[in-house]
Design a protein around this motif. Structure first.
Motif, PDB file in Angstrom:
ATOM      1  N   LEU A 198       0.859  -1.184   0.000  1.00  0.00           N
ATOM      2  CA  LEU A 198       0.000   0.000   0.000  1.00  0.00           C
ATOM      3  C   LEU A 198       0.890   1.227   0.000  1.00  0.00           C
ATOM      4  CD1 LEU A 198      -3.028   0.847   0.196  1.00  0.00           C
ATOM      5  CD2 LEU A 198      -2.732   0.928   2.686  1.00  0.00           C
ATOM      6  N   SER A 199       0.589   2.190  -0.878  1.00  0.00           N
ATOM      7  CA  SER A 199       1.414   3.392  -0.962  1.00  0.00           C
ATOM      8  C   SER A 199       1.367   4.169   0.349  1.00  0.00           C
ATOM      9  CB  SER A 199       0.934   4.291  -2.116  1.00  0.00           C
ATOM     10  OG  SER A 199      -0.378   4.763  -1.877  1.00  0.00           O
ATOM     11  N   HIS A 200       2.364   5.036   0.537  1.00  0.00           N
ATOM     12  CA  HIS A 200       2.472   5.784   1.788  1.00  0.00           C
ATOM     13  C   HIS A 200       1.233   6.622   2.060  1.00  0.00           C
ATOM     14  CE1 HIS A 200       4.443   7.786   5.130  1.00  0.00           C
ATOM     15  NE2 HIS A 200       4.106   8.961   4.616  1.00  0.00           N
ATOM     16  N   ASP A 201       0.617   7.180   1.007  1.00  0.00           N
ATOM     17  CA  ASP A 201      -0.585   7.997   1.191  1.00  0.00           C
ATOM     18  C   ASP A 201      -1.863   7.170   1.228  1.00  0.00           C
ATOM     19  OD1 ASP A 201      -0.831   7.231  -1.427  1.00  0.00           O
ATOM     20  OD2 ASP A 201      -0.597   9.241  -2.276  1.00  0.00           O
ATOM     21  N   LYS A 202      -1.716   5.837   1.167  1.00  0.00           N
ATOM     22  CA  LYS A 202      -2.833   4.885   1.247  1.00  0.00           C
ATOM     23  C   LYS A 202      -3.807   5.012   0.080  1.00  0.00           C
ATOM     24  CE  LYS A 202      -2.839   4.995   6.330  1.00  0.00           C
ATOM     25  NZ  LYS A 202      -1.997   6.195   6.506  1.00  0.00           N
ATOM     26  N   GLN A 203      -3.369   5.588  -1.022  1.00  0.00           N
ATOM     27  CA  GLN A 203      -4.267   5.790  -2.162  1.00  0.00           C
ATOM     28  C   GLN A 203      -4.049   4.768  -3.279  1.00  0.00           C
ATOM     29  OE1 GLN A 203      -3.700   9.882  -3.350  1.00  0.00           O
ATOM     30  NE2 GLN A 203      -4.994  10.664  -1.716  1.00  0.00           N
ATOM     31  N   VAL A 204      -2.940   4.021  -3.232  1.00  0.00           N
ATOM     32  CA  VAL A 204      -2.644   3.048  -4.274  1.00  0.00           C
ATOM     33  C   VAL A 204      -2.351   1.689  -3.633  1.00  0.00           C
ATOM     34  CG1 VAL A 204      -1.194   2.454  -6.242  1.00  0.00           C
ATOM     35  CG2 VAL A 204      -1.678   4.857  -5.735  1.00  0.00           C
ATOM     36  N   PHE A 205      -3.097   0.688  -4.047  1.00  0.00           N
ATOM     37  CA  PHE A 205      -2.930  -0.677  -3.552  1.00  0.00           C
ATOM     38  C   PHE A 205      -2.343  -1.517  -4.684  1.00  0.00           C
ATOM     39  CE2 PHE A 205      -5.221  -4.812  -2.255  1.00  0.00           C
ATOM     40  CZ  PHE A 205      -4.151  -5.207  -1.467  1.00  0.00           C
ATOM     41  N   ASN A 206      -1.131  -2.051  -4.469  1.00  0.00           N
ATOM     42  CA  ASN A 206      -0.425  -2.817  -5.492  1.00  0.00           C
ATOM     43  C   ASN A 206      -0.533  -4.309  -5.222  1.00  0.00           C
ATOM     44  OD1 ASN A 206       1.028  -0.587  -7.028  1.00  0.00           O
ATOM     45  ND2 ASN A 206       1.695  -0.171  -4.929  1.00  0.00           N
ATOM     46  N   ILE A 207      -0.863  -5.057  -6.268  1.00  0.00           N
ATOM     47  CA  ILE A 207      -0.969  -6.516  -6.171  1.00  0.00           C
ATOM     48  C   ILE A 207      -0.156  -7.131  -7.301  1.00  0.00           C
ATOM     49  CG2 ILE A 207      -2.521  -8.505  -6.128  1.00  0.00           C
ATOM     50  CD1 ILE A 207      -4.803  -6.594  -5.430  1.00  0.00           C
ATOM     51  N   THR A 208       0.781  -7.999  -6.967  1.00  0.00           N
ATOM     52  CA  THR A 208       1.515  -8.758  -7.971  1.00  0.00           C
ATOM     53  C   THR A 208       1.294 -10.239  -7.703  1.00  0.00           C
ATOM     54  OG1 THR A 208       3.236  -7.088  -8.344  1.00  0.00           O
ATOM     55  CG2 THR A 208       3.791  -9.367  -8.878  1.00  0.00           C
ATOM     56  N   MET A 209       0.793 -10.949  -8.717  1.00  0.00           N
ATOM     57  CA  MET A 209       0.494 -12.373  -8.574  1.00  0.00           C
ATOM     58  C   MET A 209       1.413 -13.172  -9.491  1.00  0.00           C
ATOM     59  SD  MET A 209      -3.691 -12.303  -8.261  1.00  0.00           S
ATOM     60  CE  MET A 209      -3.988 -11.618  -9.897  1.00  0.00           C
ATOM     61  N   LYS A 210       2.028 -14.194  -8.932  1.00  0.00           N
ATOM     62  CA  LYS A 210       2.932 -15.066  -9.692  1.00  0.00           C
ATOM     63  C   LYS A 210       2.414 -16.491  -9.615  1.00  0.00           C
ATOM     64  CE  LYS A 210       7.308 -14.624  -9.198  1.00  0.00           C
ATOM     65  NZ  LYS A 210       8.643 -14.635  -8.533  1.00  0.00           N
ATOM     66  N   GLY A 211       2.491 -17.187 -10.737  1.00  0.00           N
ATOM     67  CA  GLY A 211       2.005 -18.559 -10.735  1.00  0.00           C
ATOM     68  C   GLY A 211       2.380 -19.279 -12.005  1.00  0.00           C
ATOM     69  N   GLU A 212       1.628 -20.325 -12.295  1.00  0.00           N
ATOM     70  CA  GLU A 212       1.928 -21.149 -13.459  1.00  0.00           C
ATOM     71  C   GLU A 212       0.636 -21.716 -14.020  1.00  0.00           C
ATOM     72  OE1 GLU A 212       3.923 -25.421 -13.781  1.00  0.00           O
ATOM     73  OE2 GLU A 212       5.439 -23.878 -13.396  1.00  0.00           O
ATOM     74  N   LYS A 213       0.550 -21.753 -15.346  1.00  0.00           N
ATOM     75  CA  LYS A 213      -0.625 -22.320 -16.004  1.00  0.00           C
ATOM     76  C   LYS A 213      -0.184 -23.025 -17.275  1.00  0.00           C
ATOM     77  CE  LYS A 213      -5.352 -21.219 -17.416  1.00  0.00           C
ATOM     78  NZ  LYS A 213      -6.379 -20.148 -17.527  1.00  0.00           N
ATOM     79  N   LEU A 214      -0.610 -24.275 -17.415  1.00  0.00           N
ATOM     80  CA  LEU A 214      -0.255 -25.083 -18.579  1.00  0.00           C
ATOM     81  C   LEU A 214       1.257 -25.146 -18.787  1.00  0.00           C
ATOM     82  CD1 LEU A 214      -3.017 -23.869 -21.077  1.00  0.00           C
ATOM     83  CD2 LEU A 214      -3.039 -25.907 -19.619  1.00  0.00           C
ATOM     84  N   GLY A 215       1.980 -25.210 -17.668  1.00  0.00           N
ATOM     85  CA  GLY A 215       3.431 -25.348 -17.742  1.00  0.00           C
ATOM     86  C   GLY A 215       4.184 -24.064 -18.009  1.00  0.00           C
ATOM     87  N   GLN A 216       3.471 -22.920 -18.063  1.00  0.00           N
ATOM     88  CA  GLN A 216       4.119 -21.639 -18.334  1.00  0.00           C
ATOM     89  C   GLN A 216       3.960 -20.716 -17.131  1.00  0.00           C
ATOM     90  OE1 GLN A 216       2.467 -20.123 -22.022  1.00  0.00           O
ATOM     91  NE2 GLN A 216       4.084 -21.108 -23.197  1.00  0.00           N
ATOM     92  N   SER A 217       5.045 -20.002 -16.806  1.00  0.00           N
ATOM     93  CA  SER A 217       4.994 -19.068 -15.685  1.00  0.00           C
ATOM     94  C   SER A 217       4.169 -17.843 -16.061  1.00  0.00           C
ATOM     95  CB  SER A 217       6.404 -18.647 -15.268  1.00  0.00           C
ATOM     96  OG  SER A 217       7.067 -18.014 -16.352  1.00  0.00           O
ATOM     97  N   LYS A 218       3.486 -17.288 -15.071  1.00  0.00           N
ATOM     98  CA  LYS A 218       2.623 -16.131 -15.308  1.00  0.00           C
ATOM     99  C   LYS A 218       2.875 -15.082 -14.231  1.00  0.00           C
ATOM    100  CE  LYS A 218      -1.599 -16.504 -16.353  1.00  0.00           C
ATOM    101  NZ  LYS A 218      -3.048 -16.778 -16.386  1.00  0.00           N
ATOM    102  N   ILE A 219       2.799 -13.829 -14.623  1.00  0.00           N
ATOM    103  CA  ILE A 219       2.867 -12.717 -13.680  1.00  0.00           C
ATOM    104  C   ILE A 219       1.751 -11.741 -14.038  1.00  0.00           C
ATOM    105  CG2 ILE A 219       4.185 -10.743 -12.823  1.00  0.00           C
ATOM    106  CD1 ILE A 219       6.722 -12.258 -13.311  1.00  0.00           C
ATOM    107  N   ARG A 220       1.015 -11.304 -13.048  1.00  0.00           N
ATOM    108  CA  ARG A 220      -0.046 -10.324 -13.284  1.00  0.00           C
ATOM    109  C   ARG A 220       0.075  -9.216 -12.252  1.00  0.00           C
ATOM    110  NH1 ARG A 220      -6.603 -11.495 -13.541  1.00  0.00           N
ATOM    111  NH2 ARG A 220      -7.215  -9.435 -14.295  1.00  0.00           N
ATOM    112  N   ASN A 221       0.148  -7.979 -12.728  1.00  0.00           N
ATOM    113  CA  ASN A 221       0.250  -6.818 -11.855  1.00  0.00           C
ATOM    114  C   ASN A 221      -1.057  -6.040 -11.868  1.00  0.00           C
ATOM    115  OD1 ASN A 221       3.103  -6.957 -11.043  1.00  0.00           O
ATOM    116  ND2 ASN A 221       3.520  -6.633 -13.200  1.00  0.00           N
ATOM    117  N   LEU A 222      -1.564  -5.733 -10.696  1.00  0.00           N
ATOM    118  CA  LEU A 222      -2.777  -4.931 -10.563  1.00  0.00           C
ATOM    119  C   LEU A 222      -2.464  -3.713  -9.694  1.00  0.00           C
ATOM    120  CD1 LEU A 222      -5.374  -7.775  -9.809  1.00  0.00           C
ATOM    121  CD2 LEU A 222      -4.995  -6.634 -11.995  1.00  0.00           C
ATOM    122  N   LYS A 223      -2.915  -2.558 -10.124  1.00  0.00           N
ATOM    123  CA  LYS A 223      -2.724  -1.331  -9.357  1.00  0.00           C
ATOM    124  C   LYS A 223      -4.094  -0.687  -9.161  1.00  0.00           C
ATOM    125  CE  LYS A 223       0.820   1.202 -10.338  1.00  0.00           C
ATOM    126  NZ  LYS A 223       1.646   1.168  -9.102  1.00  0.00           N
TER     127      LYS A 223
END
Length: 246
Positions: A198-223
């Protein structure tokens, strides 16, 4: 259909980055918006048309359409996000001059090995930068909390929160519990590690998800951004739109 460095597979509802190999299974909102923009390529499509209901899905709100466009641009990357234009007061337009992606090694086979090494280094660098928001260069940022969650399928998911400011600890932990409750609704998910901050001003919530699907690595970033006094980053409607279970 090629969009910048991405290939869109409408049948599989999937965007694939041809440079990195990263794949994104499009949630309903992003899929609908992209299909309509492609169907009217070169023309302005109003928000209410992009969010229109159909026989299987309810109406999308204007904010859901806006978020879908943001997520599509994020996956296309900074070099190609301009392909989806905002026409102020009217809607959005997909540019007609989407260039076909041609990897250099298809034209110059001798460069394949060199480019493969460069691409590997670039991918590692991107992953380091993505996680830099959680692990500062001075390594002064330590994990605030680590939670393991077991889904009904037996899969284990780890949620790790990072904070540089003690004033953010309490609201960040609340968000962790809300996201944890959202993942509990999943029978299974391609994600294995979830990093939260969470950003210092509490206005931005960052989510980074790492995983694997069908044998391939995946990364998804949400802001997620919320400038209101009483913030609500996570809601059931948001969980349904983002489809963290996939």
């Amino acid at each position: 259909m090629i969009l910048g460095v991405c290939q869109f597979d409408a049948h599989r509802a999937q965007l694939k980055n041809l440079a990195s190999g990263e794949q994104w299974q499009l949630p309903r909102a992003e899929l609908q918006v992209l299909k309509l923009l492609l169907a009217h390529r070169g023309c302005v499509v109003a928000k209410h048309k992009l969010g229109a209901a159909d026989e299987e899905h309810p109406l999308l709100s204007d904010s859901s359409v806006t978020r879908a466009v943001f997520m599509l641009r994020s996956f296309l990357g900074t070099e190609h996000e301009h392909l989806i234009e905002t026409v102020k007061g009217r809607g959005y337009r997909l540019r007609e001059d989407t260039k076909t992606f041609k990897p250099k090694w298809l034209v110059m086979p001798k460069l394949k090995a060199v480019l493969a090494v460069l691409m590997l280094g670039f991918t590692v660098l991107i992953m380091m930068v993505s996680l830099d928001q959680y692990k500062g260069a001075d390594e002064s940022t330590e994990a605030l909390n680590s939670v393991s969650l077991q889904l009904s399928s037996g899969q284990t998911l780890n949620l790790m929160s990072f904070s540089k400011s003690k004033t953010n600890n309490e609201p960040l932990l609340v968000l962790v519990e809300q996201l944890k409750a959202g993942f509990k609704q999943c029978h299974s998910t391609p994600w294995q590690q979830v990093y939260l901050s969470l950003s210092h001003d509490k206005q931005v919530f960052n989510i980074t998800m790492k995983g694997e699907k069908l044998g391939q690595s995946k990364i998804r970033n949400l802001k997620l951004t919320d400038y209101r006094q009483q913030k609500q980053f996570i809601s059931q409607a948001w969980l349904d739109e983002v489809d963290i279970c996939e």
